[in-house]
Design a protein around this motif. Structure first.
Motif, PDB file in Angstrom:
ATOM      1  N   SER A  50       0.831  -1.206   0.000  1.00  0.00           N
ATOM      2  CA  SER A  50       0.000   0.000   0.000  1.00  0.00           C
ATOM      3  C   SER A  50       0.867   1.258   0.000  1.00  0.00           C
ATOM      4  CB  SER A  50      -0.906   0.016   1.234  1.00  0.00           C
ATOM      5  OG  SER A  50      -1.829  -1.045   1.209  1.00  0.00           O
ATOM      6  N   ILE A  51       0.308   2.323  -0.536  1.00  0.00           N
ATOM      7  CA  ILE A  51       0.876   3.668  -0.399  1.00  0.00           C
ATOM      8  C   ILE A  51       0.022   4.352   0.663  1.00  0.00           C
ATOM      9  CG2 ILE A  51       1.607   5.764  -1.560  1.00  0.00           C
ATOM     10  CD1 ILE A  51       2.796   3.187  -2.757  1.00  0.00           C
ATOM     11  N   ILE A  52       0.635   4.758   1.760  1.00  0.00           N
ATOM     12  CA  ILE A  52      -0.113   5.212   2.935  1.00  0.00           C
ATOM     13  C   ILE A  52       0.127   6.695   3.202  1.00  0.00           C
ATOM     14  CG2 ILE A  52      -0.364   4.952   5.439  1.00  0.00           C
ATOM     15  CD1 ILE A  52       0.411   1.991   5.056  1.00  0.00           C
ATOM     16  N   PHE A  53      -0.983   7.423   3.374  1.00  0.00           N
ATOM     17  CA  PHE A  53      -0.964   8.831   3.778  1.00  0.00           C
ATOM     18  C   PHE A  53      -1.743   8.966   5.090  1.00  0.00           C
ATOM     19  CE2 PHE A  53      -0.574   8.889  -0.829  1.00  0.00           C
ATOM     20  CZ  PHE A  53       0.389   9.856  -1.070  1.00  0.00           C
ATOM     21  N   LEU A  54      -1.401   9.986   5.873  1.00  0.00           N
ATOM     22  CA  LEU A  54      -2.062  10.213   7.160  1.00  0.00           C
ATOM     23  C   LEU A  54      -2.502  11.666   7.293  1.00  0.00           C
ATOM     24  CD1 LEU A  54       0.422   8.363   9.560  1.00  0.00           C
ATOM     25  CD2 LEU A  54      -1.840   7.548   8.865  1.00  0.00           C
ATOM     26  N   GLU A  55      -3.673  11.848   7.874  1.00  0.00           N
ATOM     27  CA  GLU A  55      -4.154  13.170   8.275  1.00  0.00           C
ATOM     28  C   GLU A  55      -4.503  13.081   9.752  1.00  0.00           C
ATOM     29  OE1 GLU A  55      -4.647  16.457   8.958  1.00  0.00           O
ATOM     30  OE2 GLU A  55      -4.779  16.527   6.763  1.00  0.00           O
ATOM     31  N   GLN A  78      -0.744   2.560 -10.064  1.00  0.00           N
ATOM     32  CA  GLN A  78      -2.118   2.203 -10.404  1.00  0.00           C
ATOM     33  C   GLN A  78      -2.504   0.791  -9.979  1.00  0.00           C
ATOM     34  OE1 GLN A  78      -3.305   3.222 -14.419  1.00  0.00           O
ATOM     35  NE2 GLN A  78      -2.080   5.080 -14.416  1.00  0.00           N
ATOM     36  N   ASP A  79      -1.509  -0.083  -9.754  1.00  0.00           N
ATOM     37  CA  ASP A  79      -1.811  -1.458  -9.346  1.00  0.00           C
ATOM     38  C   ASP A  79      -1.660  -1.655  -7.837  1.00  0.00           C
ATOM     39  OD1 ASP A  79       0.922  -1.095  -9.346  1.00  0.00           O
ATOM     40  OD2 ASP A  79       1.383  -3.133 -10.031  1.00  0.00           O
ATOM     41  N   ARG A  80      -1.573  -0.550  -7.089  1.00  0.00           N
ATOM     42  CA  ARG A  80      -1.401  -0.647  -5.641  1.00  0.00           C
ATOM     43  C   ARG A  80      -2.465   0.192  -4.945  1.00  0.00           C
ATOM     44  NH1 ARG A  80       5.136  -0.041  -4.753  1.00  0.00           N
ATOM     45  NH2 ARG A  80       4.509  -0.381  -2.585  1.00  0.00           N
ATOM     46  N   PRO A  81      -2.942  -0.266  -3.781  1.00  0.00           N
ATOM     47  CA  PRO A  81      -3.900   0.557  -3.036  1.00  0.00           C
ATOM     48  C   PRO A  81      -3.230   1.803  -2.462  1.00  0.00           C
ATOM     49  CG  PRO A  81      -3.348  -1.430  -1.795  1.00  0.00           C
ATOM     50  CD  PRO A  81      -2.682  -1.554  -3.122  1.00  0.00           C
ATOM     51  N   VAL A  82      -3.915   2.918  -2.582  1.00  0.00           N
ATOM     52  CA  VAL A  82      -3.455   4.192  -2.030  1.00  0.00           C
ATOM     53  C   VAL A  82      -4.458   4.585  -0.950  1.00  0.00           C
ATOM     54  CG1 VAL A  82      -2.967   6.618  -2.520  1.00  0.00           C
ATOM     55  CG2 VAL A  82      -2.364   4.844  -4.206  1.00  0.00           C
ATOM     56  N   ILE A  83      -3.980   4.690   0.288  1.00  0.00           N
ATOM     57  CA  ILE A  83      -4.880   4.857   1.431  1.00  0.00           C
ATOM     58  C   ILE A  83      -4.595   6.175   2.143  1.00  0.00           C
ATOM     59  CG2 ILE A  83      -5.720   3.842   3.575  1.00  0.00           C
ATOM     60  CD1 ILE A  83      -4.571   1.154   2.640  1.00  0.00           C
ATOM     61  N   LEU A  84      -5.637   6.953   2.343  1.00  0.00           N
ATOM     62  CA  LEU A  84      -5.554   8.151   3.171  1.00  0.00           C
ATOM     63  C   LEU A  84      -6.319   7.886   4.459  1.00  0.00           C
ATOM     64  CD1 LEU A  84      -4.892  11.122   3.762  1.00  0.00           C
ATOM     65  CD2 LEU A  84      -6.927  11.766   2.431  1.00  0.00           C
ATOM     66  N   PHE A  85      -5.578   7.758   5.572  1.00  0.00           N
ATOM     67  CA  PHE A  85      -6.193   7.608   6.891  1.00  0.00           C
ATOM     68  C   PHE A  85      -6.434   8.999   7.473  1.00  0.00           C
ATOM     69  CE2 PHE A  85      -4.170   3.429   6.561  1.00  0.00           C
ATOM     70  CZ  PHE A  85      -5.171   2.592   7.058  1.00  0.00           C
ATOM     71  N   MET A  86      -7.654   9.234   7.961  1.00  0.00           N
ATOM     72  CA  MET A  86      -8.015  10.553   8.473  1.00  0.00           C
ATOM     73  C   MET A  86      -8.595  10.435   9.874  1.00  0.00           C
ATOM     74  SD  MET A  86      -9.674  12.300   5.091  1.00  0.00           S
ATOM     75  CE  MET A  86      -9.392  13.951   5.749  1.00  0.00           C
ATOM     76  N   LYS A  87      -8.009  11.196  10.801  1.00  0.00           N
ATOM     77  CA  LYS A  87      -8.456  11.170  12.193  1.00  0.00           C
ATOM     78  C   LYS A  87      -9.882  11.699  12.336  1.00  0.00           C
ATOM     79  CE  LYS A  87      -6.956  12.550  16.843  1.00  0.00           C
ATOM     80  NZ  LYS A  87      -8.113  13.378  17.227  1.00  0.00           N
ATOM     81  N   GLY A  88     -10.253  12.645  11.497  1.00  0.00           N
ATOM     82  CA  GLY A  88     -11.583  13.230  11.597  1.00  0.00           C
ATOM     83  C   GLY A  88     -12.704  12.327  11.128  1.00  0.00           C
ATOM     84  N   LEU A  89     -12.380  11.275  10.406  1.00  0.00           N
ATOM     85  CA  LEU A  89     -13.389  10.323   9.946  1.00  0.00           C
ATOM     86  C   LEU A  89     -13.767   9.372  11.074  1.00  0.00           C
ATOM     87  CD1 LEU A  89     -12.271   9.136   6.376  1.00  0.00           C
ATOM     88  CD2 LEU A  89     -14.237  10.545   6.950  1.00  0.00           C
ATOM     89  N   THR A  90     -14.990   8.897  11.037  1.00  0.00           N
ATOM     90  CA  THR A  90     -15.428   7.821  11.927  1.00  0.00           C
ATOM     91  C   THR A  90     -16.077   6.753  11.064  1.00  0.00           C
ATOM     92  OG1 THR A  90     -17.676   8.645  12.297  1.00  0.00           O
ATOM     93  CG2 THR A  90     -15.927   9.541  13.701  1.00  0.00           C
ATOM     94  N   ASN A  91     -16.378   5.632  11.667  1.00  0.00           N
ATOM     95  CA  ASN A  91     -17.045   4.564  10.917  1.00  0.00           C
ATOM     96  C   ASN A  91     -18.446   4.968  10.470  1.00  0.00           C
ATOM     97  OD1 ASN A  91     -14.912   2.730  11.054  1.00  0.00           O
ATOM     98  ND2 ASN A  91     -15.556   1.977  13.074  1.00  0.00           N
ATOM     99  N   ASP A  92     -18.997   5.993  11.106  1.00  0.00           N
ATOM    100  CA  ASP A  92     -20.344   6.444  10.759  1.00  0.00           C
ATOM    101  C   ASP A  92     -20.343   7.574   9.747  1.00  0.00           C
ATOM    102  OD1 ASP A  92     -21.470   4.639  12.597  1.00  0.00           O
ATOM    103  OD2 ASP A  92     -21.142   6.059  14.242  1.00  0.00           O
ATOM    104  N   THR A  93     -19.159   8.084   9.408  1.00  0.00           N
ATOM    105  CA  THR A  93     -19.071   9.173   8.450  1.00  0.00           C
ATOM    106  C   THR A  93     -19.343   8.640   7.055  1.00  0.00           C
ATOM    107  OG1 THR A  93     -17.365  10.190   9.825  1.00  0.00           O
ATOM    108  CG2 THR A  93     -17.668  11.091   7.616  1.00  0.00           C
TER     109      THR A  93
END
Length: 327
Positions: A50-55, A78-93
Motif C-alpha cells: 500500500s501507499i499510505i498517507f495520514l491526516e 495504479q496497481d497498488r492501493p493508495v490509502i488516506l487515513f483521516m483522524k476526523g473520519l469515523t465509521n459512521d461518516t
C-alpha cells in the motif's frame, strides 16, 4: 442462526474472491467483485504494498496539496492501493464520490484510492507503541499532531508493509526500492517518505526507540531524528557524492535528489516562476515542504509557477476541480 451462517459464508466467499484476484497483477482494482466501500482497512492493507498517507488533524476536507499528493500516487502506482487515513473520519461518516466535500468526491472516484478513519488504538495494538499511547496525554503535547503521525506511520508500515508518504509529496515516477529511507541531506534521514516490507526489524527497533527516547517537546525527535539515530546504529553514514544512493544492511538510503532536489531553505522556489523548469530526472517524488509554508502560499491557476506545472502534470484532476474551477 441461519442468518449468521449465511453472513459468515458470504464473508468467506468474498474474502476468497479478493484473495484470488489479488494474485493477478494489475487486476485487483478493475476486477473487484464488490464496491470498495465495503472493504475494511485491514482487508485492503493485507493486499500488501500500500501507499499510505495520514491526516492527524480533525479536518475533513483535504486541501489541494493533500489531494494532489494522493492523486499523483494513485496515478503512478495504479496497481497498488493508495490509502488516506483521516483522524476526523469515523465509521459512521458517509463520504463518497457524491460528497459535498470536493476533494472527497474527487479522490473517492479513483479506483485505487481508499479513505479510512485513523483509529490509533487499533493501529498500535501488538506494537511497542500501545503502552505509550495509553499513557500519553494529547492535551499536554504541543506537537501532538506530528508525534501521533510519526507513531502511526511506523505502526502501519510495521504491520502491513508498503510506502509511507507525507501529504505534501507529489509522486512523479515509481520508487524501485523495497526497503528504503530518504536522505534529506548527507547523513540525515527524513521520515516523510520511507518504505519497508511488513515486520521489518528496523521499523520495530524504531518503535522501541520511539518509546525509550520519547520527548514530545522536541520537534522531530520521534520523526527524522529518530530515523537518523537508528540508521546510525547500523550504518556508517558518509556524504553523498553526485546522485548515487547508499546501501547498508539491505536498506537503501536514497540520495536527497530522489525526493528533496529543492532543499527546505529554498522551499519557496516551488511557488516561483522559473525561466527554465527543472526536469527532476533523478527524482521519484517531490517534497513541497508544507510545514515551512507558514504564509500559506498556494497554487493559483495561470500563475505559471513550478508548483502549478507540477499539479497540471501529476494531479490534473485536482488542478481542474480544486484550482482552476474553484476560481
Amino acid at each position: 442462526m441461519l442468518k449468521k451462517i449465511y453472513i459468515c459464508l458470504c464473508f468467506f466467499f468474498v474474502s476468497g474472491i479478493l484473495y484470488e484476484i489479488s494474485l493477478l497483477t494489475g487486476c485487483f482494482f478493475s476486477c473487484m467483485p464488490v464496491p470498495k466501500h465495503f472493504l475494511t482497512p485491514e482487508q485492503v492493507l493485507n493486499l500488501g504494498k500500500s501507499i499510505i498517507f495520514l491526516e492527524t488533524t480533525e479536518r475533513l476536507e483535504p486541501p489541494p496539496l493533500v489531494s494532489c499528493s494522493v492523486e499523483s500516487a494513485a496515478r503512478i502506482y495504479q496497481d497498488r492501493p493508495v490509502i488516506l487515513f483521516m483522524k476526523g473520519l469515523t465509521n459512521d461518516t458517509v463520504l463518497d464520490s457524491n460528497s459535498s466535500y470536493a476533494a472527497f468526491s474527487l479522490l473517492s472516484s479513483m479506483k485505487n484510492v481508499f479513505l479510512f478513519p485513523l483509529q490509533m488504538e487499533t493501529i498500535f495494538q501488538e506494537t511497542p507503541l500501545l503502552q505509550w499511547y495509553n499513557e500519553v496525554d494529547p492535551e499536554e503535547e504541543k506537537n501532538w499532531v506530528h508525534v501521533s503521525s510519526d507513531a502511526s506511520r511506523l505502526a502501519l508500515i510495521w504491520k502491513y508493509g508498503g510506502i509511507y508518504m507525507d501529504t505534501d509529496v507529489i509522486s512523479i515516477r515509481p520508487i524501485p526500492e523495497g526497503s528504503f529511507l530518504a536522505a534529506q541531506k548527507s547523513r540525515f534521514s527524513s521520515n516523510g517518505i520511507f518504505g519497508f516490507p511488513a515486520h521489518h526489524k528496523f521499523i520495530w527497533d524504531c518503535m522501541e526507540n520511539f518509546v525509550l527516547k520519547y520527548n514530545g517537546n522536541i520537534w522531530g525527535n520521534q520523526g527524522p531524528f529518530l530515523m537518523t539515530r537508528m540508521l546510525k546504529t547500523i550504518c556508517n553514514l558518509t556524504d553523498f557524492e553526485g546522485i548515487e544512493d547508499h546501501s547498508c544492511q539491505n536498506i537503501s538510503f536514497l540520495n536527497p535528489q530522489r525526493f528533496y532536489p529543492i532543499p527546505y531553505p529554498a522551499w519557496g522556489r516551488y511557488y516561483d516562476v522559473w525561466d527554465k523548469n527543472p526536469d527532476f530526472n533523478h527524482s521519484y517524488a517531490l517534497h513541497l515542504w508544507n510545514f515551512m509554508n507558514r504564509n500559506r502560499k498556494a497554487v493559483v491557476a495561470g500563475s505559471n509557477t513550478l508548483a502549478e506545472k507540477l499539479y497540471k502534470t501529476y494531479c490534473p484532476t485536482t488542478y481542474e476541480d480544486l484550482i482552476k474551477n474553484a476560481e
